[in-house]
Design an enzyme around this catalytic site. Structure first.
Site, PDB file in Angstrom:
ATOM      1  N   THR A  58      67.219  36.014 -16.748  1.00 54.83           N
ATOM      2  CA  THR A  58      67.910  34.886 -15.924  1.00 54.83           C
ATOM      3  C   THR A  58      67.393  34.508 -14.686  1.00 54.83           C
ATOM      4  O   THR A  58      67.293  33.558 -14.283  1.00 54.83           O
ATOM      5  CB  THR A  58      69.386  35.266 -15.678  1.00 54.83           C
ATOM      6  OG1 THR A  58      69.342  36.757 -15.069  1.00 54.83           O
ATOM      7  CG2 THR A  58      70.303  35.318 -17.052  1.00 54.83           C
ATOM      8  N   ASP A 118      62.040  35.808 -25.276  1.00 53.13           N
ATOM      9  CA  ASP A 118      61.219  34.837 -24.570  1.00 53.13           C
ATOM     10  C   ASP A 118      59.700  34.973 -24.590  1.00 53.13           C
ATOM     11  O   ASP A 118      59.178  34.230 -24.035  1.00 53.13           O
ATOM     12  CB  ASP A 118      62.007  34.361 -23.554  1.00 53.13           C
ATOM     13  CG  ASP A 118      62.298  35.664 -22.481  1.00 53.13           C
ATOM     14  OD1 ASP A 118      61.538  36.375 -22.438  1.00 53.13           O
ATOM     15  OD2 ASP A 118      63.185  35.751 -22.019  1.00 53.13           O
ATOM     16  N   HIS A 159      64.953  41.938 -30.543  1.00 54.90           N
ATOM     17  CA  HIS A 159      65.387  40.967 -31.345  1.00 54.90           C
ATOM     18  C   HIS A 159      64.405  39.969 -31.615  1.00 54.90           C
ATOM     19  O   HIS A 159      64.801  38.780 -31.998  1.00 54.90           O
ATOM     20  CB  HIS A 159      66.489  40.229 -30.428  1.00 54.90           C
ATOM     21  CG  HIS A 159      67.773  41.273 -30.239  1.00 54.90           C
ATOM     22  ND1 HIS A 159      68.651  41.017 -29.109  1.00 54.90           N
ATOM     23  CD2 HIS A 159      68.219  42.307 -31.062  1.00 54.90           C
ATOM     24  CE1 HIS A 159      69.520  41.918 -29.301  1.00 54.90           C
ATOM     25  NE2 HIS A 159      69.468  42.707 -30.198  1.00 54.90           N
ATOM     26  N   CYS A 172      56.816  24.078 -43.590  1.00 53.83           N
ATOM     27  CA  CYS A 172      55.337  24.542 -44.206  1.00 53.83           C
ATOM     28  C   CYS A 172      54.890  23.334 -44.750  1.00 53.83           C
ATOM     29  O   CYS A 172      55.460  22.719 -45.672  1.00 53.83           O
ATOM     30  CB  CYS A 172      55.466  25.961 -44.645  1.00 53.83           C
ATOM     31  SG  CYS A 172      53.921  26.577 -45.022  1.00 53.83           S
ATOM     32  N   CYS A 192      53.559  24.177 -47.763  1.00 50.15           N
ATOM     33  CA  CYS A 192      53.956  24.397 -48.949  1.00 50.15           C
ATOM     34  C   CYS A 192      55.486  23.976 -49.448  1.00 50.15           C
ATOM     35  O   CYS A 192      55.978  24.203 -50.381  1.00 50.15           O
ATOM     36  CB  CYS A 192      53.838  26.015 -49.168  1.00 50.15           C
ATOM     37  SG  CYS A 192      55.265  26.850 -48.718  1.00 50.15           S
ATOM     38  N   THR A 203      71.122  44.462 -18.214  1.00 50.06           N
ATOM     39  CA  THR A 203      71.942  44.564 -19.583  1.00 50.06           C
ATOM     40  C   THR A 203      73.130  45.294 -19.247  1.00 50.06           C
ATOM     41  O   THR A 203      73.304  46.068 -18.493  1.00 50.06           O
ATOM     42  CB  THR A 203      71.286  45.414 -20.561  1.00 50.06           C
ATOM     43  OG1 THR A 203      72.041  45.274 -21.758  1.00 50.06           O
ATOM     44  CG2 THR A 203      70.559  46.720 -20.204  1.00 50.06           C
ATOM     45  N   ILE A 229      67.656  42.615 -10.919  1.00 49.07           N
ATOM     46  CA  ILE A 229      66.633  43.480 -11.151  1.00 49.07           C
ATOM     47  C   ILE A 229      65.181  43.083 -10.638  1.00 49.07           C
ATOM     48  O   ILE A 229      64.405  43.877  -9.994  1.00 49.07           O
ATOM     49  CB  ILE A 229      66.265  43.572 -12.821  1.00 49.07           C
ATOM     50  CG1 ILE A 229      65.026  44.329 -13.394  1.00 49.07           C
ATOM     51  CG2 ILE A 229      66.156  42.258 -13.601  1.00 49.07           C
ATOM     52  CD1 ILE A 229      65.335  45.864 -13.239  1.00 49.07           C
TER      53      ILE A 229
HETATM   54 ZN   LIG Z   1      54.624  28.057 -46.703  1.00 47.43          ZN
END
Ligand SMILES: [Zn+2]
Length: 241
Positions: free
Chosen positions: A28, A106, A121, A150, A152, A190, A231
């Site tokens: 933050t 991030d 995460h 993609c 594909c 946290t 922090i």
């Molecule tokens: Zn692909």
């Protein structure tokens, strides 16, 4: 506060195997909104609550809405590391810090120079085709329109743990091992309210549990040292020696 900073400095000076565990509050101060804070994403107006948009079932059913929200709110690519990120990278380079465990996606710890980062995460910087597993950088997601595809034909999905998805077991194991073997655990930014944060903390067996958070947490009484401050402001005052 000065006494607490002095104690923190002393403990950091004496420790050789520090582990840092951080949450949204670490970012933050770099201008990245905290999901669960009062002013955070949860209180802004969308057709669905962000918690629902960021769930796997929503992603599967309404990918267009997911990516509209994701590009708009989750990709803060102009954010820079703050004093906390920088100090932790310095401590690692000096051989005092073993690793960083983070709930943030991030990539700011790595941008600051940290090498050993357990991203519980995931990260917005890794994106994979769901069909052929081809890697795509975050710029591809940012610059594409609608649902990113993609070559594909598969959907390119961020390597970010959505609600209803389980954590990467290798990342979780690595984080647990580091926390278990730490001679000092610094927890910052946290509230320790979200899974698996609180359960991870229980793996620490040492006598230097430091808690740095602006607001109270359920673990305050367990801390050997408690600093009620942002922090970056705290770590910014620490000398690496
Ligand atoms: Zn692909």
């Amino acid at each position: 506060m000065e006494d607490q900073i002095n104690t923190l400095q002393q403990w950091i000076d004496d420790s050789r195997n520090i582990v840092f565990f951080g949450g949204a509050g670490v970012s933050t101060e770099s201008g990245i909104p905290d999901f669960r804070s009062v002013d955070g994403l949860y209180h802004q107006k969308y057709d669905w609550p962000p918690e629902e948009i960021l769930s796997r079932s929503f992603f599967d059913v309404r990918p267009e809405e997911f990516y509209r929200f994701y590009r708009d709110k989750m990709l803060c690519l102009d954010a820079c590391p703050n004093a906390a990120h920088k100090k932790l990278a310095e401590l690692e380079a000096a051989g005092k810090l073993r690793g960083v465990v983070t709930q943030n996606i991030d990539g700011l710890h790595q941008l600051a120079g940290s090498k050993r980062v357990w991203e519980l995460h995931g990260s917005v910087h890794r994106n994979y085709c769901m069909k052929c597993k081809k890697f795509y950088p975050v710029k591809f997601i940012k610059d594409s329109a609608g649902v990113p595809r993609c070559s594909c034909g598969g959907i390119v999905k961020p390597d970010v743990v959505l609600y209803e998805e389980s954590l990467n077991s290798k990342v979780l194991e690595g984080a647990l091992e580091d926390i278990q073997s730490a001679d000092m655990l610094i927890i910052g930014g946290t509230s320790l309210a979200v899974y698996p944060a609180a359960s991870l903390v229980r793996y620490y067996r040492g006598k230097r549990l430091v808690l740095i958070n602006k607001s109270p947490t359920p673990y305050d009484s367990h801390a050997d040292l408690l600093l009620a401050a942002p922090i970056g402001q705290v770590l910014g005052q620490i000398q690496v020696r």
